[in-house]
Design a protein around this motif. Structure first.
Motif, short mmCIF file in Angstrom:
data_model
loop_
_atom_site.label_atom_id
_atom_site.label_comp_id
_atom_site.label_asym_id
_atom_site.label_seq_id
_atom_site.Cartn_x
_atom_site.Cartn_y
_atom_site.Cartn_z
N ARG A 224 121.80 33.12 16.07
CA ARG A 224 122.99 32.76 16.87
C ARG A 224 124.13 33.76 16.72
NH1 ARG A 224 124.49 26.81 15.73
NH2 ARG A 224 126.47 27.51 16.58
N LYS A 225 124.22 34.31 15.53
CA LYS A 225 125.31 35.25 15.28
C LYS A 225 125.16 36.51 16.16
CE LYS A 225 127.87 36.52 11.17
NZ LYS A 225 127.74 36.65 9.71
N THR A 226 123.91 37.01 16.17
CA THR A 226 123.65 38.20 16.98
C THR A 226 123.91 37.89 18.46
OG1 THR A 226 121.84 38.57 15.44
CG2 THR A 226 121.99 40.06 17.33
N ALA A 227 123.42 36.74 18.91
CA ALA A 227 123.59 36.37 20.31
C ALA A 227 125.08 36.30 20.66
CB ALA A 227 122.93 35.02 20.58
N SER A 228 125.87 35.74 19.78
CA SER A 228 127.28 35.62 20.12
C SER A 228 127.98 36.98 20.06
CB SER A 228 127.95 34.55 19.26
OG SER A 228 128.62 35.15 18.18
N ARG A 229 127.49 37.86 19.18
CA ARG A 229 128.07 39.22 19.15
C ARG A 229 127.76 39.95 20.45
NH1 ARG A 229 126.62 40.80 13.27
NH2 ARG A 229 128.49 40.11 12.20
N ILE A 230 126.53 39.81 20.90
CA ILE A 230 126.14 40.51 22.14
C ILE A 230 126.95 39.98 23.31
CG2 ILE A 230 124.26 40.88 23.80
CD1 ILE A 230 122.36 41.07 21.40
N SER A 231 127.05 38.66 23.41
CA SER A 231 127.78 38.14 24.57
C SER A 231 129.26 38.49 24.48
CB SER A 231 127.54 36.64 24.75
OG SER A 231 128.11 35.94 23.68
N GLY A 232 129.77 38.58 23.26
CA GLY A 232 131.16 39.02 23.11
C GLY A 232 131.34 40.45 23.57
N PHE B 117 133.00 43.86 30.35
CA PHE B 117 133.35 43.33 31.67
C PHE B 117 134.87 43.29 31.83
CE2 PHE B 117 134.23 39.86 34.65
CZ PHE B 117 133.44 40.27 35.72
N PHE B 118 135.55 42.83 30.78
CA PHE B 118 137.00 42.75 30.80
C PHE B 118 137.62 44.14 30.98
CE2 PHE B 118 141.10 42.71 28.62
CZ PHE B 118 141.72 41.66 29.29
#
Ligand code: HEC
Length: 145
Positions: free
Chosen positions: A3-11, A17-18
């Motif tokens: 989950r940590k990696t996934a949230s880093r990637i989406s961040g 994008f921002f």
């Protein structure tokens, strides 16, 4: 993937994008000088003008209707470059003398114009065979003013 990696990637994706939004292309429609439009140079029947306004004017005039996604990168970059390029080749509101009306007919007959990617999002801009006929007949016989 934990989950940590996934949230880093989406961040990271979100941050990119921002940041992309900071690069804003010019989307203000340029002013139109009077007397230079296609219809100032040629007699343009209403039916033919209707086709141009419906299917071509977003990229080939100073009257571009910018949709909401034209404010969101990377779509904004793509749209702005099509419009810039389109206007440079042919601008219905600033019609260069060296443009041959027969090229307009040819592009439509070949189906290269309107652009396919545009038709995907603007199905109302599809042109019927009979409309292409009208444009081509006009292009053959257009009377200069
Ligand atoms: C989504 C934008 C878009 C739309 C809609 C569009 N065009 Fe284009 N048009 C372009 C671009 C970009 C170019 C220049 C690059 C190219 O030739 O593909 C171009 C080029 C042209 C050219 C010049 C070709 C040449 O040989 O130099 C003609 C003529 C033309 N378009 C006619 C039309 C007509 C007529 C319509 C409507 C029936 C139309 N276009 C709709 C974007 C568009």
């Amino acid at each position: 993937m934990n989950r940590k990696t996934a949230s880093r990637i989406s961040g990271a994706v979100g941050a990119v994008f921002f940041l992309m939004q900071a690069i804003r292309p010019e989307t203000a429609n340029p002013p139109t000088r009077p007397g230079n439009a296609l219809k100032d140079r040629y007699e343009v029947p209403a039916a033919v003008e209707g086709v141009f306004n419906r299917a071509c004017a977003d990229c080939h005039s100073n009257r571009t209707r910018w949709p909401w996604y034209s404010r969101v990168a990377p779509a904004s970059w793509l749209l702005a470059s099509h419009v810039k390029d389109g206007r440079r080749h042919m601008n219905l509101d600033d019609f260069a003398e060296d443009i041959s009306l027969k090229d307009i007919c040819r592009e439509m007959r070949l189906g290269t114009m309107p652009m396919k990617s545009y038709l995907f999002l603007h199905p109302d801009a599809r042109v019927a065979g009979s409309e292409i006929q009208s444009v081509c007949a006009w292009a053959q016989n257009a009377q200069e003013k």
